[in-house]
Write a protein that holds these residues in place. Structure first.
Motif, short mmCIF file in Angstrom:
data_model
loop_
_atom_site.label_atom_id
_atom_site.label_comp_id
_atom_site.label_asym_id
_atom_site.label_seq_id
_atom_site.Cartn_x
_atom_site.Cartn_y
_atom_site.Cartn_z
N SER A 116 5.29 40.00 -17.22
CA SER A 116 5.48 39.01 -18.29
C SER A 116 6.71 39.33 -19.12
O SER A 116 7.49 38.43 -19.49
CB SER A 116 4.24 38.95 -19.18
N GLU A 117 6.88 40.62 -19.44
CA GLU A 117 8.04 41.03 -20.24
C GLU A 117 9.33 40.77 -19.45
O GLU A 117 10.33 40.30 -20.01
CB GLU A 117 7.94 42.51 -20.61
N ALA A 118 9.30 41.09 -18.16
CA ALA A 118 10.48 40.85 -17.33
C ALA A 118 10.82 39.37 -17.28
O ALA A 118 12.00 38.98 -17.34
CB ALA A 118 10.23 41.38 -15.92
N LEU A 119 9.78 38.52 -17.21
CA LEU A 119 10.00 37.08 -17.17
C LEU A 119 10.65 36.59 -18.46
O LEU A 119 11.60 35.79 -18.43
CB LEU A 119 8.66 36.37 -16.95
N THR A 120 10.17 37.06 -19.59
CA THR A 120 10.72 36.64 -20.88
C THR A 120 12.20 37.00 -20.99
O THR A 120 13.03 36.19 -21.42
CB THR A 120 9.94 37.29 -22.04
#
Length: 660
Positions: A116-120
């Motif tokens: 999720s952090e990578a996506l953001t």
């Protein structure tokens, strides 16, 4: 040709099971087979690649389905609702240093499985430069990890087709499968395969998996099985647990042809229904029955209306609807009244494959182990379909699409063979070419050598023998079971009625693979009032377990069994029985050590089909799998001139197997 030799041996033994000459020749055939296979080791692999037999050609009508699936992407999944397409490409001022920092941070999050952090983070980079292929590919991978399939496609859709790498096409295809947009998925897997130069076997495998699913799911919707594409090709699996004795699946033939050896037994050319009459079953005995017996037969024997083609008076049918169906599906193309060359075909069948060559010699023209009517019907069905499409569309000339649509149903059946049919039967190609030079309606079907060879082996690889399971004789027995007048007829009803034997191409059956330790058996069946085939579980089958049938007579010894399979089907069987049965008493079935000259190892006390150099090997083999197959029913074995030979219940020899 071993399969053809076997056919003649079987026919001979059916007439006289005790014929010494045939039995000796059969033993010699066994020895020849074993001699040819002596250098083939257990490690031998399949002589062909399933992927090479299944091409990626576009199916007729897929162009329209492709457009429809693209509309689904746009409307349902909002693929086009992306800044790249909505004039928001320059939403932020570009800052290369910031972009580099964002990508590095996204990589760190990805390496720590912080999806999720990578996506953001990577989404911020995309917002800065929506057309950047690297950013899009990176984010698509993150979406893939998060199983957000529509977003995967949304990012890949932005990348121009010319700049999509094979891995992009392959991963996009995987996402499209999850959305179940099969035609689009096939398109993407096809591109991945092409761009890799055919080296990406995974992409090719995934393509076939999608194709098999969309072709066979409709056929198995109401059945407890499904079809999957595996490393060995198409295979059938159980959707749920299936109990011993339960019907695994049923299958109606796409094409049928009555065997030449049973052509004298009346049956429907179109659906294979038996047309046995009292006159045929009882023969001369019928005239000797008393009044009550004849009255009983007249009242209770089902009405058998043998309907002939009104044009050629050759083909027989069970009903007017069957006659009309046959005419529309194939017979109008080959009926001698409409196509004079058709008479040569029916004469050939009448004469058991013999006829005159073009130079006037009387000889065997057809040497196949099934009726030539199978091939003729395939071509006639295709030609009839083309004509029907032309009428429906108001066309005077057939198009490539017409032919493609007509041939599409037969693409379910693979074809593999080593000796060209044109070499085996050189006189048949001209006959077929003449027969289909004029199919009516202004069309002709060019039967090329490649077409003949392909269809011949397509039939040879997929045919299943069957007979009508319920005949007028069986219905008669059911009708008279409570009639006292039947007591006087009992002694006249003990003979089995003559069987009309057929060969059939059935789409589901053709997907079933072989095992010498099969869990299902193929049986005759009546399906929706028509003869067909069914598979019955011969032991309990677990959910997702593969359904196996036998292509050969598995009662013969392992070496001969494997040799026949390799010779007939080009694979070296490695099923449980072939793994844990032994080859011969002079070799340990587990460690393969050889016995001293003139000595034999001790056999398994139960099955007598494995030999061990000691107790240690026997125990290890038992634990690894011999215990599974040890108690499986086998035939009794006898020694015959130094060659093990299988007998069925001690009654008569069972010939070695040929083609399925």
């Amino acid at each position: 040709m071993f399969a053809d030799a076997l056919m003649y041996f079987r026919a001979g033994l059916a007439i006289d099971p005790n014929d010494v000459t045939i039995t000796q020749e059969l033993k010699m055939l066994q020895k020849v087979i074993l001699k040819e296979q002596k250098e083939v080791s257990d490690s031998s692999s399949c002589a062909y690649s399933p992927l090479s037999l299944c091409n990626q050609a576009i199916y007729p009508g897929d162009d329209k389905l492709l457009v429809m699936e693209k509309e689904i992407l746009e409307v349902k999944y909002h693929i086009m609702d992306d800044p790249f397409y909505t004039n928001e490409k320059d939403g932020q001022k570009k800052d290369q240093d910031l972009e580099v920092t964002l990508v590095q941070a996204a990589y760190e999050c990805l390496s720590c499985d912080q999806q999720s952090e990578a996506l953001t983070i990577i989404s911020k980079a995309v917002d800065i430069d929506p057309s950047n292929i690297f950013y899009r590919t990176f984010r698509a991978q993150v979406y893939f990890n998060l199983r957000d399939w529509a977003k995967v496609i949304q990012d890949y859709w932005v990348i121009p087709k010319s700049q999509r790498k094979p891995d992009v096409w392959k991963q996009g295809g995987k996402a499209l499968v999850e959305l179940w947009l099969p035609v689009l998925a096939e398109f993407w897997f096809r591109k991945a395969t092409q761009l890799s130069g055919g080296k990406d076997k995974e992409a090719a495998q995934l393509f076939q998996k999608v194709r098999v699913k969309r072709l066979y799911d409709p056929l198995t919707e109401d059945q407890p099985v499904y079809v999957e594409f595996t490393e060995f090709g198409r295979a059938v699996f159980a959707k749920r647990d299936i109990n011993k004795g339960e019907t695994v699946m049923t299958d109606l033939p796409m094409v049928i042809g009555q065997s030449l050896t049973s052509r004298h037994v009346p049956a429907c050319y179109n659906c294979a229904v038996s047309l046995i009459t009292p006159q045929i079953y009882f023969g001369k005995r019928l005239s000797g029955f008393d009044k009550d017996q004849r009255s009983l037969i007249e009242e209770c024997w089902p009405n058998v209306d043998i309907i002939y083609c009104p044009h050629c008076n050759i083909e027989t049918y069970c009903s007017k609807p069957c006659r009309l169906e046959a005419w529309d599906n194939y017979h109008s193309v080959i009926c001698p009244h409409e196509n004079p060359k058709g008479q040569l075909l029916y004469d050939l069948i009448k004469n058991d494959g013999y006829g005159y060559t073009k130079d006037g010699q009387w000889k065997e023209l057809w040497g196949g182990h099934y009726s030539p009517m199978i091939l003729v019907k395939i071509w006639a069905i295709i030609a009839s379909s083309v004509k029907a499409q032309m009428v429906q569309g108001g066309s005077k000339v057939p198009t490539i699409e017409h032919w493609a649509r007509a041939k599409a149903p037969f693409r379910r059946f693979i074809a593999y063979g080593t000796v060209p049919a044109t070499t085996r039967m050189p006189h048949m190609l001209p006959l077929f070419q003449d027969l289909f030079a004029n199919c009516g309606g202004g069309i002709s079907y060019d039967i090329t050598p490649e077409e003949f060879n392909g269809r011949f082996y397509q039939a040879a690889c997929n045919l299943q023998c069957f007979s009508p399971s319920i005949t007028p004789y069986h219905r008669f027995l059911d009708n008279i079971k409570e009639d006292m007048r039947s007591l006087g007829l009992i002694k006249h009803l003990t003979d089995r009625p003559p069987e009309a034997q057929f060969a059939a191409m059935c789409p589901l059956h053709a997907c079933s693979n072989h095992s010498c330790y099969n869990n299902s058996e193929v049986c005759d069946a009546e399906i929706y009032g028509r003869p067909g085939v069914q598979m019955i579980a011969c032991r309990d089958i677990k959910k997702n377990e593969e359904i196996f049938i036998t292509y050969i007579d598995t009662m013969v010894p392992k070496l001969l069994r494997k040799a026949w399979l390799y010779k007939s089907f080009n694979f070296w069987c490695s099923c449980l029985r072939c793994q844990f049965e032994g080859d011969q008493p002079t070799e340990c079935s587990h460690c393969l050590n050889k016995a001293s000259e003139g000595k034999h190892f001790a056999a398994c006390g139960k099955c007598k089909r494995a030999w061990y150099c000691g107790g240690k090997c026997q125990k290890e083999a038992w634990k690894k799998g011999h215990k599974v197959i040890c108690n499986a029913p086998h035939s009794q074995l006898y020694e015959a001139d130094g060659l093990e030979f299988a007998y069925n219940s001690g009654k008569r020899p069972v010939p070695p197997p040929g083609s399925a």
